[in-house]
Design an enzyme around this catalytic site. Structure first.
Site, PDB file in Angstrom:
ATOM      1  N   HIS A  98      95.719 -54.785 -72.111  1.00 27.91           N
ATOM      2  CA  HIS A  98      97.058 -54.302 -72.634  1.00 27.91           C
ATOM      3  C   HIS A  98      98.042 -54.231 -71.679  1.00 27.91           C
ATOM      4  CE1 HIS A  98      99.208 -51.033 -75.018  1.00 27.91           C
ATOM      5  NE2 HIS A  98      99.699 -50.912 -73.804  1.00 27.91           N
ATOM      6  N   GLU A  99      98.088 -54.037 -70.598  1.00 30.89           N
ATOM      7  CA  GLU A  99      99.087 -53.929 -69.461  1.00 30.89           C
ATOM      8  C   GLU A  99      99.749 -55.153 -69.138  1.00 30.89           C
ATOM      9  OE1 GLU A  99     100.476 -51.113 -68.872  1.00 30.89           O
ATOM     10  OE2 GLU A  99      99.060 -49.688 -69.662  1.00 30.89           O
ATOM     11  N   HIS A 102     102.022 -56.341 -71.826  1.00 29.38           N
ATOM     12  CA  HIS A 102     103.333 -55.650 -71.609  1.00 29.38           C
ATOM     13  C   HIS A 102     104.171 -56.926 -70.873  1.00 29.38           C
ATOM     14  CE1 HIS A 102     103.434 -51.961 -73.777  1.00 29.38           C
ATOM     15  NE2 HIS A 102     102.467 -51.553 -72.971  1.00 29.38           N
ATOM     16  N   HIS A 106     107.509 -58.953 -71.875  1.00 28.45           N
ATOM     17  CA  HIS A 106     108.780 -58.835 -70.943  1.00 28.45           C
ATOM     18  C   HIS A 106     109.438 -60.352 -70.928  1.00 28.45           C
ATOM     19  CE1 HIS A 106     110.785 -58.301 -66.909  1.00 28.45           C
ATOM     20  NE2 HIS A 106     111.708 -57.815 -67.912  1.00 28.45           N
TER      21      HIS A 106
HETATM   22 ZN   LIG Z   1     101.360 -50.020 -73.186  1.00 28.40          ZN
END
Ligand SMILES: [Zn+2]
Length: 235
Positions: A98-99, A102, A106
């Site tokens: 999940h991270e 991100h 970006h």
């Molecule tokens: Zn998150």
């Protein structure tokens, strides 16, 4: 009026209950799937997914505290909690993916993330300055109703910014979880059985963001309600 207002409870209660429910769901999904073994640690999974997407220059660091995992777009650093970074479990890999998603958002210029990042400084001030400005407005309104109302309105606007932030966070988080699930399957990081756990962990986490958004909106509505009382007091 500010220290104990039963009306506030009326506004805050639904969000409070939803938040509590979401917390319980996250805790139980995390504790269960932390004990279900995976082929890689969270850090290894994050590194593999970043590199599979050509993001060799995103740094991986360890953060402190349970569930302190986050991606920092200003420094391009992915910080994973010790439990996630070193954990060789379905929960750890799910959170790490999940991270990593991100970081991918970006890199691809996903616009809700850009809005969210832009709102961070506003929210940092708004969340603690808002109540102070509002209280000041309430105090001043006894002397100068116009100035008091203007100040209170400014306070409400900062709550609106906090609510907007919480709302923009929703697509960012849901999209990251969707990308994470897709990547884990595409790159064979997680088998089908493990994906059941990843889904549970990430869906429970998503619910906490829904609860946070409901809470921010409830707070905004409460202050709008108080502001409408200002006008009545002036009339
Ligand atoms: Zn998150």
């Amino acid at each position: 009026m500010f220290f104990f207002d039963p009306v506030y409870l009326l506004f805050a209660l639904p969000a409070l209950l939803l938040g509590l429910y979401a917390q319980i769901k996250v805790q139980s999904a995390m504790s269960h799937y932390s004990r279900v073994a995976a082929n890689t640690t969270g850090a290894e999974a994050a590194r593999a997914l970043l590199e599979a997407n050509g993001l060799y220059d995103v740094q991986l660091e360890e953060s402190r505290g349970f569930l302190s995992d986050h991606y920092d777009p200003t420094k391009r650093v992915l910080r994973l909690s010790p439990q996630v970074a070193r954990g060789r479990s379905v929960a750890a890999v799910g959170v790490a993916a999940h991270e990593a998603a991100h970081a991918l958002q970006h890199a691809t210029g996903y616009w809700p993330l850009q809005i969210r990042t832009g709102l961070v400084p506003v929210v940092q001030f708004g969340s603690w300055l808002g109540p102070i400005i509002f209280l000041l407005g309430w105090l001043v309104s006894g002397i100068s109703p116009e100035l008091g109302t203007s100040l209170a309105l400014l306070g409400v606007l900062s709550f609106a910014a906090v609510a907007l932030f919480a709302i923009v966070t929703l697509p960012v988080e849901l999209n990251a979880s969707r990308r994470a699930k897709a990547m884990l399957q595409r790159y064979f990081v997680m088998d089908q059985q493990g994906m059941v756990g990843v889904n549970q962990v990430l869906d429970a986490a998503a619910l906490t963001y829904v609860a946070a958004a409901v809470q921010a909106i409830s707070t905004l509505l409460y202050y709008v309600f108080l502001l409408s009382g200002f006008s009545r007091r002036r009339d």
